[in-house]
Design an enzyme around this catalytic site. Structure first.
Site, PDB file in Angstrom:
ATOM      1  CG  ASP A   1     -32.298 132.490  19.334  1.00 40.10           C
ATOM      2  OD1 ASP A   1     -32.422 131.336  19.895  1.00 40.10           O
ATOM      3  OD2 ASP A   1     -31.140 133.090  19.493  1.00 40.10           O
TER       4      ASP A   1
ATOM      5  CG  ASP B   1     -31.287 126.827  19.431  1.00 38.30           C
ATOM      6  OD1 ASP B   1     -30.409 126.816  18.484  1.00 38.30           O
ATOM      7  OD2 ASP B   1     -31.011 127.196  20.466  1.00 38.30           O
ATOM      8  CD  GLU B   2     -29.545 130.709  16.340  1.00 35.27           C
ATOM      9  OE1 GLU B   2     -29.361 131.797  15.863  1.00 35.27           O
ATOM     10  OE2 GLU B   2     -28.817 130.349  17.557  1.00 35.27           O
TER      11      GLU B   2
END
Length: 238
Positions: free
Chosen positions: A9, A104-105
């Site tokens: 993350d 973003d993960e």
């Protein structure tokens, strides 16, 4: 439950990208906004800004009061997508990315000897070094390692920024039970108050609740919800 998932993350992603690309913003409170206007709100905030109380959804005018020296930057979506692909490539140089969950993960599947704690930790450190070397040192991430996707996601939220947390089977109850129910996907601003009205505030409360109390709200998804509260998540990583 052996370790099966490594979850990456990236911290304050949009703001971190701006700090990476614009050295003058590094170490300073930064907020990313859709347009440069006082009437809009922040869609991302750097950790320097977060320490002042600025977060996603905070109005620009309120952000100035909370953090007088904050810098506002207009969002650059194409740049964020471009760096996303570079970050995935950096992770791929260490471990295959099985699922992209958002910009973003990402989640990686651990197999064979990679399931050992020491090896999984080594891979996590390799990923952090690869990202810093290939993309830049401002692109910090919090990594969670756990038996399933849900637990790995929870682990990635425990230490920010730049964290690294391993959750093994013996840790599950201690980790999950105190967490608020809103940590579960689907229990947001609309549904969570209805559950809290039943006197259910933590994952321990949810796990131990009589299913008959929850079925009017969740129907056939009740069992799955309570399993998730107990750390059981049978979704494949792929």
């Amino acid at each position: 439950m052996p370790l099966r998932v490594l979850y990456v993350d990236f911290n304050s992603y949009f703001a971190s990208v701006e700090q990476q690309m614009r050295p003058e913003l590094r170490g300073r409170p930064v907020a990313v906004v859709p347009v440069l206007a006082e009437t809009t709100c922040c869609i991302a905030a750097s950790y320097e800004a977060k320490r002042c109380g600025v977060k996603t959804g905070t109005l620009v005018s309120e952000s100035r009061k909370l953090c007088p020296d904050i810098r506002f930057v207009e969002a650059r979506p194409a740049l964020y997508v471009e760096l996303h692909h570079k970050l995935v490539e950096a992770i791929e140089s260490c471990l295959h990315v099985e699922r992209v969950l958002s910009i973003d993960e990402v989640a990686c599947r651990l197999t064979g000897s990679d399931c050992r704690r020491e090896r999984a930790l080594s891979l996590a450190h390799q990923i952090k070094r690869a990202v810093a070397g290939r993309v830049g040192g401002e692109m910090r991430s919090s990594i969670g390692i756990a038996p399933n996707v849900f637990l790995a996601k929870v682990a990635s939220d425990m230490e920010k920024p730049d964290g690294l947390v391993v959750v093994q089977e013996a840790d599950v109850r201690e980790l999950l039970d105190p967490l608020p129910i809103r940590k579960l996907f689907g229990l947001g601003a609309t549904t969570a108050p209805k559950v809290e009205a039943l006197g259910i505030y933590t994952l321990a409360d949810l796990r131990q609740a009589a299913p008959s109390r929850l079925r009017p709200l969740f129907g056939r998804y009740t069992d799955r919800l309570q399993q998730r509260a107990a750390g059981i998540d049978d979704r494949p990583v792929i």
